[in-house]
Design an enzyme around this catalytic site. Structure first.
Site, PDB file in Angstrom:
ATOM      1  N   ASP A   9       0.560  -1.085  -0.166  1.00 22.92           N
ATOM      2  CA  ASP A   9       0.549  -0.505  -0.377  1.00 22.92           C
ATOM      3  C   ASP A   9       0.916   0.720   0.072  1.00 22.92           C
ATOM      4  OD1 ASP A   9      -2.479   1.969   0.505  1.00 22.92           O
ATOM      5  OD2 ASP A   9      -1.634   1.412   3.082  1.00 22.92           O
ATOM      6  N   ASP A  11      -0.063   5.604   1.316  1.00 26.72           N
ATOM      7  CA  ASP A  11      -1.078   6.137   1.737  1.00 26.72           C
ATOM      8  C   ASP A  11      -0.566   5.605   3.021  1.00 26.72           C
ATOM      9  OD1 ASP A  11      -1.103   8.626  -0.372  1.00 26.72           O
ATOM     10  OD2 ASP A  11      -1.882   7.284  -0.965  1.00 26.72           O
TER      11      ASP A  11
END
Ligand code: XBP
Ligand code: MG
Length: 255
Positions: A9, A11
């Site tokens: 991932d 952010d």
């Protein structure tokens, strides 16, 4: 099955982009459009319930600013605001103000050296991924990731598993051959629904999220001399997250 790939991932996991990257970029776009909306840190925490910038703007108007009279071409209006936000976000990244979180660069370098496959799996706009990676890891760093699964590639964003399934299909991998790295409730719901083992590094916005399904929860990936804290699961005596520990978590030694 053998561990073949790390799925990251972006952010909150690679960098703390939400509070000092996305949030100010949204506010700059609002101001440039002559809107008096202001997303402070606390409101932004609530807006993170919804992933995707365009989706987040709509969620804000439906739940926090119901007075606003929507223009007729509402979807186009939101798209335009969001495109402007992306430009401001890219500028902020170019200023180099958002560093990678501790341990991220070290782990990525180790993975490259050992030819562990890597992918990016995110709901953010592809241009934002490019901006973060090039301004932190260097001009060619995006190419270190076999697949960049991002933004509107799949219509159903996290917490739906679609973006993980899409990435694994591109890489011809099974969930059992991968490890996912996430930081949030929406993120882990997505990875778990994609049948992935998941390692969490929490941050300010996500520290109280439900990570009961995670295989390991850490405060950060850690560095030699800057130990992580294990918040859930087994650290096997390690002090920072490296491929050796990830392999142990992947095998599920604790079971
Ligand atoms: C982060 C998101 C994104 C960003 C904003 O997801 O939900 O929507 O907050 O980016 P992840 P955009 O942690 O999966 O990367 O405005 O480009 O959508
Ligand atoms: Mg995240």
């Amino acid at each position: 099955m053998e561990l073949k790939a790390l799925l990251f991932d972006v952010d909150g996991t690679l960098a703390d982009t939400e509070k000092d990257g996305h949030r100010p970029a949204f506010n700059m776009a609002f101001e440039a459009a002559g809107l008096d909306w202001n997303w402070d840190e606390s409101l932004y925490g609530e807006l993170l319930a919804v992933t995707g910038g365009k989706e987040r703007i709509k969620y804000y108007l439906e739940n926090f600013n119901t007075q606003f009279v929507k223009p007729d071409n509402f979807d186009e209006f939101v798209k335009g605001l969001h495109a402007s936000k992306t430009e401001f976000y890219k500028q902020l990244m170019a200023e180099g103000k958002i560093p990678l979180r501790p341990g991220v660069e070290r782990l990525i370098n180790e993975a490259r050296q050992k030819e562990m496959r890597m992918a990016i799996v995110t709901t953010t706009t592809p241009a934002n991924v490019t901006a973060l990676l090039t301004n932190t890891l260097g001009a060619d760093s995006e190419s270190w990731f076999e697949v960049v699964a991002a933004g509107d590639i799949v219509p159903a964003k996290k917490p739906a598993p679609d973006i993980y399934f899409w990435a694994m299909e591109q890489m011809n991998l099974q969930p059992e051959e991968c490890m996912a790295f996430e930081d949030s409730s929406n993120g882990i719901q997505s990875s778990i629904a994609a049948n992935l083992k998941t390692i969490i590094t929490i941050n300010g916005y996500t520290k109280d999220d439900d990570f009961s399904q995670a295989d390991l929860v850490l405060d950060q990936m850690g560095e030699p001399g800057q130990a992580f804290q294990v918040l859930q699961g087994e650290g096997f005596g390690h002090h920072y997250l490296d491929l050796a520990l990830i392999a142990k978590i992947h095998k599920g030694f604790h079971q």
